[in-house]
Design a protein around this motif. Structure first.
Motif, PDB file in Angstrom:
ATOM      1  N   LEU A 102       8.576   2.801   8.416  1.00 55.45           N
ATOM      2  CA  LEU A 102       7.804   1.477   7.878  1.00 55.45           C
ATOM      3  C   LEU A 102       6.273   1.633   8.498  1.00 55.45           C
ATOM      4  O   LEU A 102       5.579   1.338   7.384  1.00 55.45           O
ATOM      5  CB  LEU A 102       8.040   0.581   9.099  1.00 55.45           C
ATOM      6  CG  LEU A 102       9.455   0.163   8.629  1.00 55.45           C
ATOM      7  CD1 LEU A 102       9.787  -1.554   9.433  1.00 55.45           C
ATOM      8  CD2 LEU A 102       9.096  -1.484   6.843  1.00 55.45           C
ATOM      9  N   GLU A 139       5.072   4.022   5.315  1.00 57.29           N
ATOM     10  CA  GLU A 139       5.017   3.225   4.540  1.00 57.29           C
ATOM     11  C   GLU A 139       3.324   2.595   4.841  1.00 57.29           C
ATOM     12  O   GLU A 139       3.161   2.472   3.210  1.00 57.29           O
ATOM     13  CB  GLU A 139       5.918   2.294   3.864  1.00 57.29           C
ATOM     14  CG  GLU A 139       7.416   3.249   3.390  1.00 57.29           C
ATOM     15  CD  GLU A 139       7.105   4.877   2.943  1.00 57.29           C
ATOM     16  OE1 GLU A 139       6.443   4.327   0.953  1.00 57.29           O
ATOM     17  OE2 GLU A 139       7.157   5.532   2.759  1.00 57.29           O
ATOM     18  N   VAL A 188       0.789   2.605   1.428  1.00 59.08           N
ATOM     19  CA  VAL A 188       0.573   1.302   0.834  1.00 59.08           C
ATOM     20  C   VAL A 188      -1.343   1.234   1.064  1.00 59.08           C
ATOM     21  O   VAL A 188      -1.928   1.380   0.236  1.00 59.08           O
ATOM     22  CB  VAL A 188       1.323   0.476   1.540  1.00 59.08           C
ATOM     23  CG1 VAL A 188       0.245  -0.935   0.993  1.00 59.08           C
ATOM     24  CG2 VAL A 188       2.676   0.203   0.774  1.00 59.08           C
ATOM     25  N   LEU A 232      -4.358  -5.706   3.302  1.00 55.37           N
ATOM     26  CA  LEU A 232      -2.959  -6.658   4.005  1.00 55.37           C
ATOM     27  C   LEU A 232      -2.235  -6.397   4.372  1.00 55.37           C
ATOM     28  O   LEU A 232      -0.703  -6.080   5.065  1.00 55.37           O
ATOM     29  CB  LEU A 232      -3.187  -8.503   3.532  1.00 55.37           C
ATOM     30  CG  LEU A 232      -1.871  -9.380   3.884  1.00 55.37           C
ATOM     31  CD1 LEU A 232      -2.421  -9.115   4.912  1.00 55.37           C
ATOM     32  CD2 LEU A 232      -2.062 -10.692   2.577  1.00 55.37           C
ATOM     33  N   ALA A 233      -1.471  -5.881   2.675  1.00 55.90           N
ATOM     34  CA  ALA A 233       0.212  -5.392   2.681  1.00 55.90           C
ATOM     35  C   ALA A 233       0.637  -4.254   3.560  1.00 55.90           C
ATOM     36  O   ALA A 233       2.031  -3.988   4.301  1.00 55.90           O
ATOM     37  CB  ALA A 233       0.649  -4.677   1.371  1.00 55.90           C
ATOM     38  N   ILE A 237       0.578  -5.895   7.455  1.00 55.47           N
ATOM     39  CA  ILE A 237       2.277  -6.580   7.879  1.00 55.47           C
ATOM     40  C   ILE A 237       3.009  -5.356   7.907  1.00 55.47           C
ATOM     41  O   ILE A 237       4.309  -5.771   8.644  1.00 55.47           O
ATOM     42  CB  ILE A 237       2.456  -7.497   6.265  1.00 55.47           C
ATOM     43  CG1 ILE A 237       1.853  -8.592   5.875  1.00 55.47           C
ATOM     44  CG2 ILE A 237       4.329  -7.840   5.484  1.00 55.47           C
ATOM     45  CD1 ILE A 237       2.253  -9.572   4.705  1.00 55.47           C
ATOM     46  N   LEU A 238       3.415  -4.228   7.405  1.00 57.10           N
ATOM     47  CA  LEU A 238       4.146  -3.632   7.205  1.00 57.10           C
ATOM     48  C   LEU A 238       4.151  -2.827   9.089  1.00 57.10           C
ATOM     49  O   LEU A 238       5.090  -2.648   9.135  1.00 57.10           O
ATOM     50  CB  LEU A 238       4.545  -1.914   6.273  1.00 57.10           C
ATOM     51  CG  LEU A 238       4.486  -2.711   4.730  1.00 57.10           C
ATOM     52  CD1 LEU A 238       3.968  -1.403   4.086  1.00 57.10           C
ATOM     53  CD2 LEU A 238       5.764  -2.581   4.719  1.00 57.10           C
ATOM     54  N   GLN A 260       6.141  -4.688  11.116  1.00 58.53           N
ATOM     55  CA  GLN A 260       6.894  -5.167  10.783  1.00 58.53           C
ATOM     56  C   GLN A 260       7.889  -3.868  11.757  1.00 58.53           C
ATOM     57  O   GLN A 260       8.641  -3.591  12.054  1.00 58.53           O
ATOM     58  CB  GLN A 260       8.407  -4.862   9.866  1.00 58.53           C
ATOM     59  CG  GLN A 260       7.933  -6.390   8.798  1.00 58.53           C
ATOM     60  CD  GLN A 260       7.433  -6.464   7.120  1.00 58.53           C
ATOM     61  OE1 GLN A 260       7.440  -5.460   6.776  1.00 58.53           O
ATOM     62  NE2 GLN A 260       8.171  -7.489   7.141  1.00 58.53           N
TER      63      GLN A 260
END
Lengths: 95, 399
Positions: free
Chosen positions: B36, B39, B43, B54-55, B58-59, B62
């Motif tokens: 994660l 990634e 991203v 923001l994406a 969030i990753l 997580q």
């Protein structure tokens, strides 16, 4: 729209995240493993159950992120200002 | 309370598998955390706008969540592994003890609660006393193993569930086990020491086997001050006494052999703090009144019928009997039936033969007085009991 956006990479991330989410699923937790009369046997079962719930929630979060990235990448690929707005709206909802 | 049969039947396999499962899940969560994070970096790079960042954020969240899961799984593996090793050791100790007892002449047990019984007949005083003393020591050892196993099991359970934020009641007992089994086991192991408070201790032992919840209601742990708040009664009115278990006297009442403090140590100390004379009034109504607020008359020794009636109640009655004004036993009395002069016993009931069972608050190993050994538990016929005991009291529920 930012001109440097690489929707292909975003889409690839979505695909990888889906694989990650799938990998998080499955696996059976030990429920009350043996040794009747010991508190720890019950505790292991309760611990595993609680961790499974937490893990399921985390998996669902990863899967949602993957789906959102997937949609966003699709919209970004169309290089459409409106589509970009949809992506922003989408992320603002989950953010 | 873990019993002897349960401890001996302990199988490490299922717990080892659970620990292995936890470690594997921990490793998987760490791999996911790494994936994660990677990634998130991609991203962030591919989508540099605030929305993309923001994406990525969030990753990363997580990923962090997976990291926390990994730590929880790893910690759980350690807790389960430690408990498995400890329980295996304790199991081995119990198996060794069983073998030792089996190889000792005139000895049986331990039974499921850890009691080892000396069966040597009284044909040789020295050997008889050695047999009874050895049985007492075996019992203490067995009970100590069971107590360690129970404590270890409970501590591991609390630690394991604490990892996921689950509180295991009761968690507010403080450092002393106040479960029903814990209260009763400590009462059985009680060893009176510096204070001559045999009636107080015998009453408390009886209450432990009648209504252990009485002890929990009257001895409450205060985590903020690290003290037990013990409710006693002065002139029938409740008074609360704070007792710090860390500052208990080392020569007060404690658990036999291990010298660990017990709830009786705390109670004894509370009475000493509040009244300054814990040994006072032992052959009067004072001890029961201080503990319960009840005015229970001291009478002659309760009869076998009284005992049977009291024990048939639910909860059962609490009976003490003393030898304060009793005639001396003859010198040739069976040492198994010796009762300490000027002493109070807890009457535990009647055995299968109708004999009165008397628990000596000196402890399961008994003790010596004026060159004579006195057992920790005595079984007397009703006639012997009424001859060698002069007084007693019956505390009937509810109290």
């Amino acid at each position: 729209m930012d001109i440097e956006i690489d929707p292909t990479e975003v889409l690839r991330s979505a695909s990888i995240l889906e694989t990650v989410a799938a990998g998080l699923e499955g696996g059976s937790a030990p429920a009350h493993p043996g040794n009747a009369g010991f508190l720890l046997s019950d505790a292991i079962g309760r611990f595993a159950s609680q961790m499974q719930t937490t893990s399921d929630e985390a998996t669902a979060g990863v899967r949602t992120t993957a789906a959102n990235l997937d949609v966003s990448a699709t919209l970004l690929r169309r290089a459409d200002d409106d589509a970009g707005a949809v992506a922003r709206s989408l992320w603002s909802r989950i953010g | 309370m873990i019993t002897v049969s349960r401890l001996v039947a302990f199988e490490p396999g299922p717990w080892q598998s659970a620990a292995e499962w936890s470690r594997e899940r921990g490793k998987a969560a760490r791999r996911t955390e790494t994936d994660l994070d990677q990634e998130a970096a991609k991203v962030a790079q591919a989508w540099p706008s605030p929305v993309g960042q923001l994406a990525a954020a969030i990753l990363r969240q997580q990923a962090d969540a997976q990291g926390e899961l990994a730590v929880a799984y790893d910690d759980a593996g350690v807790v389960i592994d430690d408990a498995t090793i400890a329980m295996g050791d304790l199991r081995q100790q119990m198996v060794s003890l069983q073998a030792t007892v089996a190889g000792t002449p005139d000895m049986s047990g331990p039974d499921d609660s850890g009691v080892v019984t000396g069966t040597r007949a009284f044909d040789n005083l020295v050997e008889f006393l050695q047999n009874r003393a050895a049985a007492g020591q075996f019992t203490i050892t067995a009970r100590e193993i069971l107590m360690q196993a129970t404590d270890r099991d409970r501590a591991a359970s609390i630690a394991l569930l604490g990892i996921v934020g689950i509180d295991v009641p009761p968690t507010n007992d403080g450092p002393i086990d106040l479960s029903d089994d814990g209260i009763q086991l400590q009462a059985d192991l009680n060893a009176q020491d510096r204070y001559g408070d045999c009636t107080t201790l015998s009453t408390l032992i009886g209450i432990a086997h009648s209504d252990p919840d009485f002890i929990r209601r009257h001895m409450v742990w205060d985590p903020e001050t690290g003290t037990y708040q013990v409710t006693l009664y002065r002139d029938g009115e409740p008074v609360t006494v704070s007792v710090d278990p860390a500052t208990l006297p080392t020569d007060g009442s404690q658990q036999a052999a291990t010298n660990k403090p017990s709830w009786l140590s705390v109670y004894e100390q509370a009475i000493q703090q509040e009244f300054g004379d814990v040994a006072n009034g032992q052959f009067e109504e004072v001890p029961i009144a201080r503990i319960t607020g009840e005015d229970v008359p001291r009478t002659g020794p309760p009869s076998a019928a009284d005992i049977e009636r009291a024990m048939d109640q639910d909860p059962r009655g609490v009976i003490t009997a003393d030898t304060a004004n009793a005639p001396a036993q003859p010198d040739n009395v069976d040492p198994a039936k010796r009762v300490v002069p000027g002493h109070t016993y807890c009457v535990r009931g009647l055995d299968a033969d109708g004999n009165v069972i008397l628990q000596n608050p000196w402890g399961p190993g008994g003790g010596w007085h004026d060159g004579k050994y006195y057992p920790g538990e005595v079984h007397l016929t009703p006639e012997e009991y009424e001859r060698w005991f002069s007084n007693g009291a019956v505390l009937n529920p509810p109290y």
